[in-house]
Design an enzyme around this catalytic site. Sequence first.
Site, PDB file in Angstrom:
ATOM      1  N   ASP A  13     -14.008  17.548  -0.295  1.00  0.00           N
ATOM      2  CA  ASP A  13     -15.363  17.731   0.216  1.00  0.00           C
ATOM      3  C   ASP A  13     -16.288  17.305  -0.938  1.00  0.00           C
ATOM      4  O   ASP A  13     -15.853  17.229  -2.095  1.00  0.00           O
ATOM      5  CB  ASP A  13     -15.558  19.214   0.563  1.00  0.00           C
ATOM      6  CG  ASP A  13     -16.980  19.521   0.967  1.00  0.00           C
ATOM      7  OD1 ASP A  13     -17.560  18.744   1.739  1.00  0.00           O
ATOM      8  OD2 ASP A  13     -17.525  20.551   0.490  1.00  0.00           O
ATOM      9  N   LEU A  14     -17.519  16.997  -0.643  1.00  0.00           N
ATOM     10  CA  LEU A  14     -18.433  16.559  -1.708  1.00  0.00           C
ATOM     11  C   LEU A  14     -19.412  17.667  -2.123  1.00  0.00           C
ATOM     12  O   LEU A  14     -19.393  18.150  -3.255  1.00  0.00           O
ATOM     13  CB  LEU A  14     -19.233  15.330  -1.237  1.00  0.00           C
ATOM     14  CG  LEU A  14     -20.275  14.823  -2.240  1.00  0.00           C
ATOM     15  CD1 LEU A  14     -19.617  14.171  -3.449  1.00  0.00           C
ATOM     16  CD2 LEU A  14     -21.222  13.819  -1.564  1.00  0.00           C
ATOM     17  N   ASP A  15     -20.265  18.057  -1.156  1.00  0.00           N
ATOM     18  CA  ASP A  15     -21.334  19.020  -1.458  1.00  0.00           C
ATOM     19  C   ASP A  15     -20.745  20.382  -1.809  1.00  0.00           C
ATOM     20  O   ASP A  15     -20.080  21.002  -0.981  1.00  0.00           O
ATOM     21  CB  ASP A  15     -22.267  19.169  -0.247  1.00  0.00           C
ATOM     22  CG  ASP A  15     -22.947  17.852   0.116  1.00  0.00           C
ATOM     23  OD1 ASP A  15     -23.452  17.181  -0.793  1.00  0.00           O
ATOM     24  OD2 ASP A  15     -22.963  17.499   1.315  1.00  0.00           O
ATOM     25  N   THR A  21     -24.818  20.002  -4.604  1.00  0.00           N
ATOM     26  CA  THR A  21     -25.869  19.663  -3.640  1.00  0.00           C
ATOM     27  C   THR A  21     -26.054  20.712  -2.549  1.00  0.00           C
ATOM     28  O   THR A  21     -27.036  20.638  -1.809  1.00  0.00           O
ATOM     29  CB  THR A  21     -25.543  18.305  -2.985  1.00  0.00           C
ATOM     30  OG1 THR A  21     -24.130  18.175  -2.932  1.00  0.00           O
ATOM     31  CG2 THR A  21     -26.143  17.154  -3.749  1.00  0.00           C
ATOM     32  N   LYS A  48     -23.093  25.362   5.208  1.00  0.00           N
ATOM     33  CA  LYS A  48     -22.119  24.647   4.364  1.00  0.00           C
ATOM     34  C   LYS A  48     -21.049  23.980   5.229  1.00  0.00           C
ATOM     35  O   LYS A  48     -20.391  24.651   6.030  1.00  0.00           O
ATOM     36  CB  LYS A  48     -21.440  25.615   3.381  1.00  0.00           C
ATOM     37  CG  LYS A  48     -22.257  25.868   2.138  1.00  0.00           C
ATOM     38  CD  LYS A  48     -21.485  26.710   1.136  1.00  0.00           C
ATOM     39  CE  LYS A  48     -22.412  27.135   0.012  1.00  0.00           C
ATOM     40  NZ  LYS A  48     -21.796  28.138  -0.852  1.00  0.00           N
ATOM     41  N   SER A 119     -16.321  14.286   3.519  1.00  0.00           N
ATOM     42  CA  SER A 119     -17.629  14.951   3.525  1.00  0.00           C
ATOM     43  C   SER A 119     -18.320  14.698   4.853  1.00  0.00           C
ATOM     44  O   SER A 119     -18.294  13.575   5.356  1.00  0.00           O
ATOM     45  CB  SER A 119     -18.506  14.394   2.399  1.00  0.00           C
ATOM     46  OG  SER A 119     -19.835  14.846   2.563  1.00  0.00           O
ATOM     47  N   ALA A 120     -18.954  15.745   5.383  1.00  0.00           N
ATOM     48  CA  ALA A 120     -19.712  15.602   6.630  1.00  0.00           C
ATOM     49  C   ALA A 120     -21.039  14.886   6.388  1.00  0.00           C
ATOM     50  O   ALA A 120     -21.744  14.543   7.343  1.00  0.00           O
ATOM     51  CB  ALA A 120     -19.975  16.983   7.223  1.00  0.00           C
ATOM     52  N   LYS A 150     -16.559  19.831  11.101  1.00  0.00           N
ATOM     53  CA  LYS A 150     -15.828  20.987  10.587  1.00  0.00           C
ATOM     54  C   LYS A 150     -16.339  22.216  11.360  1.00  0.00           C
ATOM     55  O   LYS A 150     -17.532  22.258  11.653  1.00  0.00           O
ATOM     56  CB  LYS A 150     -16.106  21.168   9.086  1.00  0.00           C
ATOM     57  CG  LYS A 150     -15.654  19.971   8.231  1.00  0.00           C
ATOM     58  CD  LYS A 150     -16.148  20.071   6.797  1.00  0.00           C
ATOM     59  CE  LYS A 150     -15.858  18.800   6.024  1.00  0.00           C
ATOM     60  NZ  LYS A 150     -16.339  18.815   4.636  1.00  0.00           N
ATOM     61  N   GLU A 174     -12.443  22.556  -0.771  1.00  0.00           N
ATOM     62  CA  GLU A 174     -13.636  22.923   0.007  1.00  0.00           C
ATOM     63  C   GLU A 174     -14.381  24.120  -0.573  1.00  0.00           C
ATOM     64  O   GLU A 174     -13.765  25.016  -1.157  1.00  0.00           O
ATOM     65  CB  GLU A 174     -13.204  23.320   1.422  1.00  0.00           C
ATOM     66  CG  GLU A 174     -13.336  22.238   2.458  1.00  0.00           C
ATOM     67  CD  GLU A 174     -14.783  21.894   2.815  1.00  0.00           C
ATOM     68  OE1 GLU A 174     -15.709  22.629   2.396  1.00  0.00           O
ATOM     69  OE2 GLU A 174     -14.990  20.898   3.513  1.00  0.00           O
ATOM     70  N   ASP A 175     -15.698  24.148  -0.372  1.00  0.00           N
ATOM     71  CA  ASP A 175     -16.485  25.334  -0.744  1.00  0.00           C
ATOM     72  C   ASP A 175     -16.970  26.072   0.505  1.00  0.00           C
ATOM     73  O   ASP A 175     -17.653  27.083   0.390  1.00  0.00           O
ATOM     74  CB  ASP A 175     -17.705  24.938  -1.588  1.00  0.00           C
ATOM     75  CG  ASP A 175     -18.719  24.162  -0.781  1.00  0.00           C
ATOM     76  OD1 ASP A 175     -18.297  23.273   0.008  1.00  0.00           O
ATOM     77  OD2 ASP A 175     -19.916  24.432  -0.910  1.00  0.00           O
TER      78      ASP A 175
HETATM   79  C1  BG6 Z   1     -22.128  18.855   4.293  1.00  0.00           C
HETATM   80  C2  BG6 Z   1     -23.009  19.986   3.814  1.00  0.00           C
HETATM   81  O1  BG6 Z   1     -21.388  18.348   3.221  1.00  0.00           O
HETATM   82  O2  BG6 Z   1     -22.924  17.814   4.848  1.00  0.00           O
HETATM   83  C3  BG6 Z   1     -23.876  20.485   4.959  1.00  0.00           C
HETATM   84  O3  BG6 Z   1     -22.193  21.042   3.326  1.00  0.00           O
HETATM   85  C4  BG6 Z   1     -24.679  19.321   5.542  1.00  0.00           C
HETATM   86  O4  BG6 Z   1     -24.726  21.503   4.501  1.00  0.00           O
HETATM   87  C5  BG6 Z   1     -23.717  18.219   5.973  1.00  0.00           C
HETATM   88  O5  BG6 Z   1     -25.453  19.762   6.658  1.00  0.00           O
HETATM   89  C6  BG6 Z   1     -24.420  16.991   6.565  1.00  0.00           C
HETATM   90  O6  BG6 Z   1     -25.155  16.349   5.554  1.00  0.00           O
HETATM   91  P1  BG6 Z   1     -26.194  15.172   5.800  1.00  0.00           P
HETATM   92  O7  BG6 Z   1     -26.472  14.685   4.389  1.00  0.00           O
HETATM   93  O8  BG6 Z   1     -25.505  14.126   6.629  1.00  0.00           O
HETATM   94  O9  BG6 Z   1     -27.377  15.748   6.467  1.00  0.00           O
HETATM   95 MG    MG Z   2     -19.206  21.596   0.874  1.00  0.00          MG
END
Ligand code: BG6
Ligand code: MG
Length: 222
Positions: A13-15, A21, A48, A119-120, A150, A174-175
């Site tokens: 996962d990234l964020d 972030t 998240k 990452s989403a 997710k 993952e967090d």
């Molecule tokens: C996830 C975050 O990585 O990405 C979520 O944990 C976020 O909080 C989701 O809503 C979507 O991100 P983005 O940048 O496409 O709006």
């Molecule tokens: Mg995350």
Amino acid sequence: MVKFTDIKGFIFDLDGVVTDTSRYHAKAWGQLADKLGVDYPGLGDAVKGISRMDALEMILKKGGLENNYSEAEKEALAAEKNANYVNLIQNMSAKDILPGMADFLAELKDKGYGISLASASKNAPKILEKIGLSDYFTKAVDPATLKYGKPDPEIFIKGAQLLDLMPAQCIGLEDAAAGIAGINAAGETSVGIGDPELLHDATINFTDTSQVSLANIEKAMQ
Ligand code: BG6
Ligand code: MG
């Protein structure tokens, strides 16, 4: 549990895992929730791992506003949150990589493990560029191709496919509770980073990224 020696790839996962972030997502959603008059304690943890539109739906529902906006208006609200968010990540650089993660990625590459991104976030390529880690993540699931967000396992199954590995050969990091559920449902080994109570379903728990290393993962899998 799967044996450490069976593990051949890591799906990130990234964020909140590679870079901090999550607090910017929380802040940007908080700005929108305030504007909509929605009081949402715990908003930061709730969003998240959740895709942009699903997170918006959660906030609208919390405020009893789910039927108040047309699809076009919802798109505009999501775009507004994203503008808030992009503004907050403007000055990100390598200093925003979470403790230990640059070393961990270098260790994985050095030892020949597969690395992919699950990452989403549609902002992921931009963030990786800013923090200087794009070269590690040439294999990244495009969230625009996903049918389900997710906690569905789809993104983690695709993350393993990108590495030509079976899910059982992969560890997902993952967090988010939603992310841990996705990794587990994909049949992968889950590493939860953060509050162990929140991430109680993870196979392995670390309270912060500085503990993430191959040696500590191997120890936890014994
Ligand atoms: C996830 C975050 O990585 O990405 C979520 O944990 C976020 O909080 C989701 O809503 C979507 O991100 P983005 O940048 O496409 O709006
Ligand atoms: Mg995350």
